[in-house]
Design a protein around this motif. Structure first.
Motif, PDB file in Angstrom:
ATOM      1  N   VAL A  80       0.851  -1.204   0.000  1.00 14.39           N
ATOM      2  CA  VAL A  80       0.000   0.000   0.000  1.00 14.39           C
ATOM      3  C   VAL A  80       0.884   1.251   0.000  1.00 14.39           C
ATOM      4  CG1 VAL A  80      -2.103  -0.989   1.029  1.00 14.39           C
ATOM      5  CG2 VAL A  80      -0.256  -0.257   2.530  1.00 14.39           C
ATOM      6  N   ARG A  81       1.985   1.196  -0.744  1.00 12.75           N
ATOM      7  CA  ARG A  81       2.951   2.299  -0.630  1.00 12.75           C
ATOM      8  C   ARG A  81       2.574   3.520  -1.453  1.00 12.75           C
ATOM      9  NH1 ARG A  81       6.504  -1.468  -3.428  1.00 12.75           N
ATOM     10  NH2 ARG A  81       5.953  -1.246  -5.600  1.00 12.75           N
ATOM     11  N   ASP A  82       1.677   3.358  -2.441  1.00 14.15           N
ATOM     12  CA  ASP A  82       1.227   4.509  -3.232  1.00 14.15           C
ATOM     13  C   ASP A  82      -0.171   4.215  -3.792  1.00 14.15           C
ATOM     14  OD1 ASP A  82       1.666   2.774  -5.385  1.00 14.15           O
ATOM     15  OD2 ASP A  82       3.630   3.644  -5.835  1.00 14.15           O
ATOM     16  N   ALA A  83      -0.705   5.169  -4.545  1.00 12.69           N
ATOM     17  CA  ALA A  83      -2.092   5.029  -5.025  1.00 12.69           C
ATOM     18  C   ALA A  83      -2.251   3.801  -5.917  1.00 12.69           C
ATOM     19  CB  ALA A  83      -2.519   6.295  -5.756  1.00 12.69           C
ATOM     20  N   ASP A  84      -1.266   3.536  -6.770  1.00 13.69           N
ATOM     21  CA  ASP A  84      -1.363   2.365  -7.647  1.00 13.69           C
ATOM     22  C   ASP A  84      -1.402   1.078  -6.848  1.00 13.69           C
ATOM     23  OD1 ASP A  84      -1.583   3.524 -10.088  1.00 13.69           O
ATOM     24  OD2 ASP A  84       0.579   3.504 -10.535  1.00 13.69           O
ATOM     25  N   ALA A  85      -0.585   1.034  -5.801  1.00 15.84           N
ATOM     26  CA  ALA A  85      -0.553  -0.165  -4.954  1.00 15.84           C
ATOM     27  C   ALA A  85      -1.912  -0.364  -4.276  1.00 15.84           C
ATOM     28  CB  ALA A  85       0.563  -0.046  -3.923  1.00 15.84           C
ATOM     29  N   VAL A  86      -2.525   0.720  -3.825  1.00 14.74           N
ATOM     30  CA  VAL A  86      -3.848   0.612  -3.186  1.00 14.74           C
ATOM     31  C   VAL A  86      -4.872   0.101  -4.212  1.00 14.74           C
ATOM     32  CG1 VAL A  86      -5.739   1.888  -2.074  1.00 14.74           C
ATOM     33  CG2 VAL A  86      -3.352   2.385  -1.458  1.00 14.74           C
ATOM     34  N   ILE A  94      -1.368  10.317  -1.543  1.00 16.04           N
ATOM     35  CA  ILE A  94      -2.010   9.051  -1.923  1.00 16.04           C
ATOM     36  C   ILE A  94      -3.508   9.264  -2.151  1.00 16.04           C
ATOM     37  CG2 ILE A  94      -2.608   6.721  -1.112  1.00 16.04           C
ATOM     38  CD1 ILE A  94       0.204   6.539   0.052  1.00 16.04           C
ATOM     39  N   LEU A  95      -4.144  10.047  -1.275  1.00 17.89           N
ATOM     40  CA  LEU A  95      -5.566  10.357  -1.470  1.00 17.89           C
ATOM     41  C   LEU A  95      -5.773  11.044  -2.819  1.00 17.89           C
ATOM     42  CD1 LEU A  95      -6.662  11.542   2.086  1.00 17.89           C
ATOM     43  CD2 LEU A  95      -7.622   9.624   0.790  1.00 17.89           C
ATOM     44  N   ASP A  96      -4.909  11.997  -3.102  1.00 16.24           N
ATOM     45  CA  ASP A  96      -4.958  12.702  -4.386  1.00 16.24           C
ATOM     46  C   ASP A  96      -4.881  11.727  -5.549  1.00 16.24           C
ATOM     47  OD1 ASP A  96      -5.268  15.362  -4.021  1.00 16.24           O
ATOM     48  OD2 ASP A  96      -3.325  15.897  -4.955  1.00 16.24           O
ATOM     49  N   GLY A  97      -3.921  10.822  -5.462  1.00  9.62           N
ATOM     50  CA  GLY A  97      -3.715   9.820  -6.517  1.00  9.62           C
ATOM     51  C   GLY A  97      -4.926   8.914  -6.694  1.00  9.62           C
ATOM     52  N   LEU A  98      -5.729   8.798  -5.659  1.00 14.47           N
ATOM     53  CA  LEU A  98      -6.935   7.966  -5.735  1.00 14.47           C
ATOM     54  C   LEU A  98      -8.176   8.824  -5.998  1.00 14.47           C
ATOM     55  CD1 LEU A  98      -6.171   5.689  -2.652  1.00 14.47           C
ATOM     56  CD2 LEU A  98      -6.253   4.918  -5.039  1.00 14.47           C
ATOM     57  N   SER A  99      -7.950  10.125  -6.232  1.00 21.86           N
ATOM     58  CA  SER A  99      -9.044  11.089  -6.433  1.00 21.86           C
ATOM     59  C   SER A  99     -10.028  11.072  -5.272  1.00 21.86           C
ATOM     60  CB  SER A  99      -9.793  10.808  -7.739  1.00 21.86           C
ATOM     61  OG  SER A  99      -8.898  10.717  -8.808  1.00 21.86           O
ATOM     62  N   MET A 100      -9.477  11.010  -4.068  1.00 21.02           N
ATOM     63  CA  MET A 100     -10.345  11.047  -2.889  1.00 21.02           C
ATOM     64  C   MET A 100      -9.993  12.264  -2.036  1.00 21.02           C
ATOM     65  SD  MET A 100     -11.009   7.117  -1.779  1.00 21.02           S
ATOM     66  CE  MET A 100      -9.374   6.843  -1.218  1.00 21.02           C
ATOM     67  N   PRO A 101     -10.994  12.809  -1.340  1.00 16.10           N
ATOM     68  CA  PRO A 101     -10.779  14.035  -0.569  1.00 16.10           C
ATOM     69  C   PRO A 101     -10.074  13.774   0.759  1.00 16.10           C
ATOM     70  CG  PRO A 101     -13.022  13.302  -0.276  1.00 16.10           C
ATOM     71  CD  PRO A 101     -12.388  12.347  -1.265  1.00 16.10           C
ATOM     72  N   TRP A 102      -9.461  14.786   1.306  1.00 13.65           N
ATOM     73  CA  TRP A 102      -8.790  14.721   2.607  1.00 13.65           C
ATOM     74  C   TRP A 102      -9.761  14.319   3.725  1.00 13.65           C
ATOM     75  CZ3 TRP A 102      -4.398  14.044   4.926  1.00 13.65           C
ATOM     76  CH2 TRP A 102      -4.277  14.374   6.280  1.00 13.65           C
ATOM     77  N   HIS A 125     -11.333   3.398  -0.484  1.00 16.69           N
ATOM     78  CA  HIS A 125     -11.150   2.903  -1.843  1.00 16.69           C
ATOM     79  C   HIS A 125     -12.023   1.668  -2.105  1.00 16.69           C
ATOM     80  CE1 HIS A 125      -9.353   2.060  -5.687  1.00 16.69           C
ATOM     81  NE2 HIS A 125      -8.985   0.863  -5.280  1.00 16.69           N
ATOM     82  N   LEU A 126     -12.044   0.735  -1.164  1.00 16.85           N
ATOM     83  CA  LEU A 126     -12.842  -0.489  -1.347  1.00 16.85           C
ATOM     84  C   LEU A 126     -14.332  -0.154  -1.405  1.00 16.85           C
ATOM     85  CD1 LEU A 126     -11.012  -2.987   1.065  1.00 16.85           C
ATOM     86  CD2 LEU A 126     -10.687  -2.694  -1.403  1.00 16.85           C
ATOM     87  N   ALA A 127     -14.750   0.801  -0.556  1.00 13.58           N
ATOM     88  CA  ALA A 127     -16.162   1.201  -0.573  1.00 13.58           C
ATOM     89  C   ALA A 127     -16.508   1.824  -1.923  1.00 13.58           C
ATOM     90  CB  ALA A 127     -16.448   2.175   0.568  1.00 13.58           C
ATOM     91  N   ALA A 128     -15.559   2.615  -2.463  1.00 11.61           N
ATOM     92  CA  ALA A 128     -15.797   3.244  -3.769  1.00 11.61           C
ATOM     93  C   ALA A 128     -15.914   2.187  -4.877  1.00 11.61           C
ATOM     94  CB  ALA A 128     -14.679   4.239  -4.090  1.00 11.61           C
ATOM     95  N   LEU A 129     -15.259   1.043  -4.668  1.00  7.36           N
ATOM     96  CA  LEU A 129     -15.373  -0.045  -5.646  1.00  7.36           C
ATOM     97  C   LEU A 129     -16.679  -0.817  -5.485  1.00  7.36           C
ATOM     98  CD1 LEU A 129     -11.798  -1.678  -5.567  1.00  7.36           C
ATOM     99  CD2 LEU A 129     -12.737  -0.127  -7.295  1.00  7.36           C
TER     100      LEU A 129
END
Ligand code: ASP
Ligand code: MG
Length: 246
Positions: A13-19, A77-85, A130-134
């Motif tokens: 889980v080191r970056d957005a791609d990994a998540v 990482i949140l940014d990379g996942l397009s998720m808010p703070w 992220h999982l909830a968004a999926l």
């Protein structure tokens, strides 16, 4: 119905791609006939960064740059996942309260456990969002109240029986269930945060697997199994097919 426990370490889980990759794996593993419990540790090298925050505590303001690094890393990482703070807002506020309470005090082991485990909380909040968004039916569980330990800070011993009771009570593992919790952290009976020792998240996974009587515990790694060496440093390293406990 089968029960499985899956554990993802910091590198996973080191970056957005990994998540995103964790999301793909779990979407794949989640089936109607399996109950899942998932353990995630802090993102990348966050635990080291949290240790820097902790060791700067006695100097008060000196901890600020390290705190800022932790904030920026997770915000990225949140940014990379397009998720808010706002995903981290509550836990970040709790973290700042804890920092304020410990600032200027000796960096002792109780303070370590009060602070360092926030890495796992941030990580699991992000993975949860992220999982909830999926569209996965994921439920976030606090390991502070799940893994019961003594007050041996930084190397707490687990109360297996009480932990088993709480896990069974909290994780009903019905069809399609997906519980997400933190590795490495636990709490005493009176709710004081503890940690199980560095690299303790595999152990957290094993505790859940035992308590839930799971068919298997899967420890996801960036290598294909336990190897005879680090393949990045020693290319002839090969996978060990079977290992006994001894
Ligand atoms: N995050 C903790 C550590 O880095 C626990 C773990 O990853 O297993 O030691
Ligand atoms: Mg690790």
């Amino acid at each position: 119905m089968t029960r499985e426990v899956h554990k993802f370490g910091g590198a996973s889980v080191r970056d957005a791609d990994a998540v995103r990759n964790v999301g793909r794996i779990l979407a794949d593993v989640a089936r109607a006939d399996v109950g899942l419990a998932v353990v995630v540790s802090a993102m990348g090298k966050t635990t080291n960064a949290m240790e820097s925050v902790w060791s700067a505590l006695p100097q008060g303001e000196a901890a600020i740059p390290a705190v800022e690094r932790v904030r920026r890393f997770h915000a990225g990482i949140l940014d990379g996942l397009s998720m808010p703070w706002s995903v981290l807002e509550k836990d970040w506020a709790l973290f700042e309260d804890t920092l304020a309470a410990w600032k200027g005090q000796a960096a002792d082991d109780r303070g370590y456990d009060a602070l360092v485990g926030f890495g796992e909380r941030f990580s699991t909040r992000i993975v949860h969002a992220h999982l909830a968004a999926l569209g996965l039916p994921v439920e976030w569980v606090s390991a502070w109240e799940l893994i019961v330990t003594d007050a041996g800070h930084r190397a707490a011993r687990v109360d297996l029986e009480e932990t088993r009771n709480r896990v069974v009570q909290r994780m009903s593992m019905g069809t399609g269930a997906l519980y997400l919790t933190q590795g490495f952290v636990g709490g005493t009976l009176d709710g004081t945060p503890t940690t199980l020792g560095r690299e303790g998240s595999d152990f957290s996974g094993a505790l859940l697997a035992e308590a839930l009587d799971a068919e298997r515990l899967v420890v996801w790694k960036d290598v294909s199994g336990v190897m005879t060496g680090d393949p990045r440093r020693w290319p002839p390293a090969r996978r060990i097919e079977r290992l006994d406990y001894g």
